[in-house]
Scaffold this motif. Structure first.
Motif, PDB file in Angstrom:
ATOM      1  N   TRP A  42      -6.961   9.652 -14.637  1.00 25.86           N
ATOM      2  CA  TRP A  42      -6.731  10.859 -15.430  1.00 25.86           C
ATOM      3  C   TRP A  42      -7.746  10.943 -16.564  1.00 25.86           C
ATOM      4  O   TRP A  42      -8.469  10.006 -16.849  1.00 25.86           O
ATOM      5  CB  TRP A  42      -5.304  10.911 -15.971  1.00 25.86           C
ATOM      6  CG  TRP A  42      -4.953   9.859 -16.980  1.00 25.86           C
ATOM      7  CD1 TRP A  42      -4.965   9.993 -18.344  1.00 25.86           C
ATOM      8  CD2 TRP A  42      -4.550   8.510 -16.739  1.00 25.86           C
ATOM      9  NE1 TRP A  42      -4.592   8.827 -18.953  1.00 25.86           N
ATOM     10  CE2 TRP A  42      -4.335   7.887 -17.980  1.00 25.86           C
ATOM     11  CE3 TRP A  42      -4.355   7.745 -15.589  1.00 25.86           C
ATOM     12  CZ2 TRP A  42      -3.937   6.557 -18.096  1.00 25.86           C
ATOM     13  CZ3 TRP A  42      -3.958   6.425 -15.720  1.00 25.86           C
ATOM     14  CH2 TRP A  42      -3.744   5.857 -16.956  1.00 25.86           C
ATOM     15  N   PHE A  43      -7.795  12.115 -17.199  1.00 27.51           N
ATOM     16  CA  PHE A  43      -8.694  12.389 -18.309  1.00 27.51           C
ATOM     17  C   PHE A  43      -7.887  12.569 -19.580  1.00 27.51           C
ATOM     18  O   PHE A  43      -6.803  13.149 -19.553  1.00 27.51           O
ATOM     19  CB  PHE A  43      -9.507  13.663 -18.058  1.00 27.51           C
ATOM     20  CG  PHE A  43     -10.383  13.580 -16.841  1.00 27.51           C
ATOM     21  CD1 PHE A  43     -11.625  12.988 -16.913  1.00 27.51           C
ATOM     22  CD2 PHE A  43      -9.955  14.079 -15.628  1.00 27.51           C
ATOM     23  CE1 PHE A  43     -12.436  12.903 -15.790  1.00 27.51           C
ATOM     24  CE2 PHE A  43     -10.747  14.010 -14.499  1.00 27.51           C
ATOM     25  CZ  PHE A  43     -11.993  13.410 -14.584  1.00 27.51           C
ATOM     26  N   GLY A  44      -8.430  12.117 -20.679  1.00 25.30           N
ATOM     27  CA  GLY A  44      -7.795  12.320 -21.973  1.00 25.30           C
ATOM     28  C   GLY A  44      -8.108  13.702 -22.523  1.00 25.30           C
ATOM     29  O   GLY A  44      -8.939  14.443 -21.982  1.00 25.30           O
ATOM     30  N   GLY A  87       2.631  12.859 -18.802  1.00 20.43           N
ATOM     31  CA  GLY A  87       2.923  14.126 -18.146  1.00 20.43           C
ATOM     32  C   GLY A  87       3.025  14.065 -16.632  1.00 20.43           C
ATOM     33  O   GLY A  87       3.362  15.051 -15.993  1.00 20.43           O
ATOM     34  N   TRP A  88       2.724  12.927 -16.022  1.00 19.37           N
ATOM     35  CA  TRP A  88       2.802  12.806 -14.571  1.00 19.37           C
ATOM     36  C   TRP A  88       4.205  12.376 -14.172  1.00 19.37           C
ATOM     37  O   TRP A  88       4.932  11.784 -14.948  1.00 19.37           O
ATOM     38  CB  TRP A  88       1.816  11.772 -14.058  1.00 19.37           C
ATOM     39  CG  TRP A  88       0.379  12.181 -14.097  1.00 19.37           C
ATOM     40  CD1 TRP A  88      -0.212  13.038 -14.968  1.00 19.37           C
ATOM     41  CD2 TRP A  88      -0.646  11.705 -13.241  1.00 19.37           C
ATOM     42  NE1 TRP A  88      -1.547  13.121 -14.709  1.00 19.37           N
ATOM     43  CE2 TRP A  88      -1.851  12.315 -13.650  1.00 19.37           C
ATOM     44  CE3 TRP A  88      -0.686  10.825 -12.183  1.00 19.37           C
ATOM     45  CZ2 TRP A  88      -3.066  12.063 -13.025  1.00 19.37           C
ATOM     46  CZ3 TRP A  88      -1.906  10.579 -11.564  1.00 19.37           C
ATOM     47  CH2 TRP A  88      -3.075  11.200 -11.973  1.00 19.37           C
ATOM     48  N   GLU A  89       4.547  12.660 -12.924  1.00 20.28           N
ATOM     49  CA  GLU A  89       5.807  12.211 -12.349  1.00 20.28           C
ATOM     50  C   GLU A  89       5.506  11.341 -11.140  1.00 20.28           C
ATOM     51  O   GLU A  89       4.384  11.368 -10.608  1.00 20.28           O
ATOM     52  CB  GLU A  89       6.648  13.418 -11.945  1.00 20.28           C
ATOM     53  CG  GLU A  89       7.036  14.291 -13.135  1.00 20.28           C
ATOM     54  CD  GLU A  89       7.871  15.490 -12.742  1.00 20.28           C
ATOM     55  OE1 GLU A  89       8.472  15.467 -11.645  1.00 20.28           O
ATOM     56  OE2 GLU A  89       7.914  16.442 -13.522  1.00 20.28           O
ATOM     57  N   THR A  90       6.476  10.584 -10.687  1.00 22.59           N
ATOM     58  CA  THR A  90       6.276   9.670  -9.560  1.00 22.59           C
ATOM     59  C   THR A  90       5.707  10.392  -8.346  1.00 22.59           C
ATOM     60  O   THR A  90       4.832   9.863  -7.660  1.00 22.59           O
ATOM     61  CB  THR A  90       7.594   8.968  -9.184  1.00 22.59           C
ATOM     62  OG1 THR A  90       8.096   8.309 -10.358  1.00 22.59           O
ATOM     63  CG2 THR A  90       7.391   7.948  -8.094  1.00 22.59           C
ATOM     64  N   ARG A  91       6.152  11.617  -8.097  1.00 23.83           N
ATOM     65  CA  ARG A  91       5.651  12.359  -6.923  1.00 23.83           C
ATOM     66  C   ARG A  91       4.156  12.666  -7.018  1.00 23.83           C
ATOM     67  O   ARG A  91       3.513  12.982  -6.023  1.00 23.83           O
ATOM     68  CB  ARG A  91       6.466  13.628  -6.724  1.00 23.83           C
ATOM     69  CG  ARG A  91       6.212  14.689  -7.781  1.00 23.83           C
ATOM     70  CD  ARG A  91       6.918  16.002  -7.423  1.00 23.83           C
ATOM     71  NE  ARG A  91       6.618  17.002  -8.385  1.00 23.83           N
ATOM     72  CZ  ARG A  91       7.448  17.379  -9.355  1.00 23.83           C
ATOM     73  NH1 ARG A  91       8.640  16.834  -9.457  1.00 23.83           N
ATOM     74  NH2 ARG A  91       7.098  18.311 -10.218  1.00 23.83           N
ATOM     75  N   ASP A  92       3.590  12.599  -8.230  1.00 28.60           N
ATOM     76  CA  ASP A  92       2.166  12.887  -8.395  1.00 28.60           C
ATOM     77  C   ASP A  92       1.280  11.774  -7.826  1.00 28.60           C
ATOM     78  O   ASP A  92       0.113  12.002  -7.552  1.00 28.60           O
ATOM     79  CB  ASP A  92       1.829  13.077  -9.883  1.00 28.60           C
ATOM     80  CG  ASP A  92       2.482  14.317 -10.474  1.00 28.60           C
ATOM     81  OD1 ASP A  92       2.644  15.318  -9.733  1.00 28.60           O
ATOM     82  OD2 ASP A  92       2.821  14.287 -11.657  1.00 28.60           O
TER      83      ASP A  92
END
Length: 94
Positions: A42-44, A87-92
């Motif tokens: 991911w990016f900050g 902000g991510w979820e396991t499904r991501d």
């Protein structure tokens, strides 16, 4: 024809802002119309803000990479990260 540059980073942590700035430097040097930086991670915020200010860069994180892999290559990718990015979820990642 306009030159487009693509760079890929496989990492388990936030992609450093320096990587985004480095791609911008290469874009400038090569007079590229667009630069795309793809990562499994991911990016900050600083990286996203910088890319947006250039107006010519696209950042694709691991979450955004899954859909095109499935759609165009029929690859249902599993992204292994030591922790879920903000902000991510396991499904991501599964």
């Amino acid at each position: 024809m306009q030159l487009r540059l693509i760079q890929a980073k496989r990492t388990k942590n936030t992609v450093p802002t320096e990587a985004v700035r480095a791609l911008a430097g290469v874009m400038h040097d090569k007079a590229a119309a667009k630069g795309i930086l793809i990562t499994t991670a991911w990016f900050g915020k600083a990286s996203r803000d910088f890319a947006q200010r250039t107006g010519r860069m696209e950042l694709i994180d691991g979450r955004g990479l899954k859909a095109p892999l499935l759609e165009h290559l029929s690859i249902d990718a599993l992204i292994g990260l030591p922790k879920l990015p903000p902000g991510w979820e396991t499904r991501d990642v599964h």
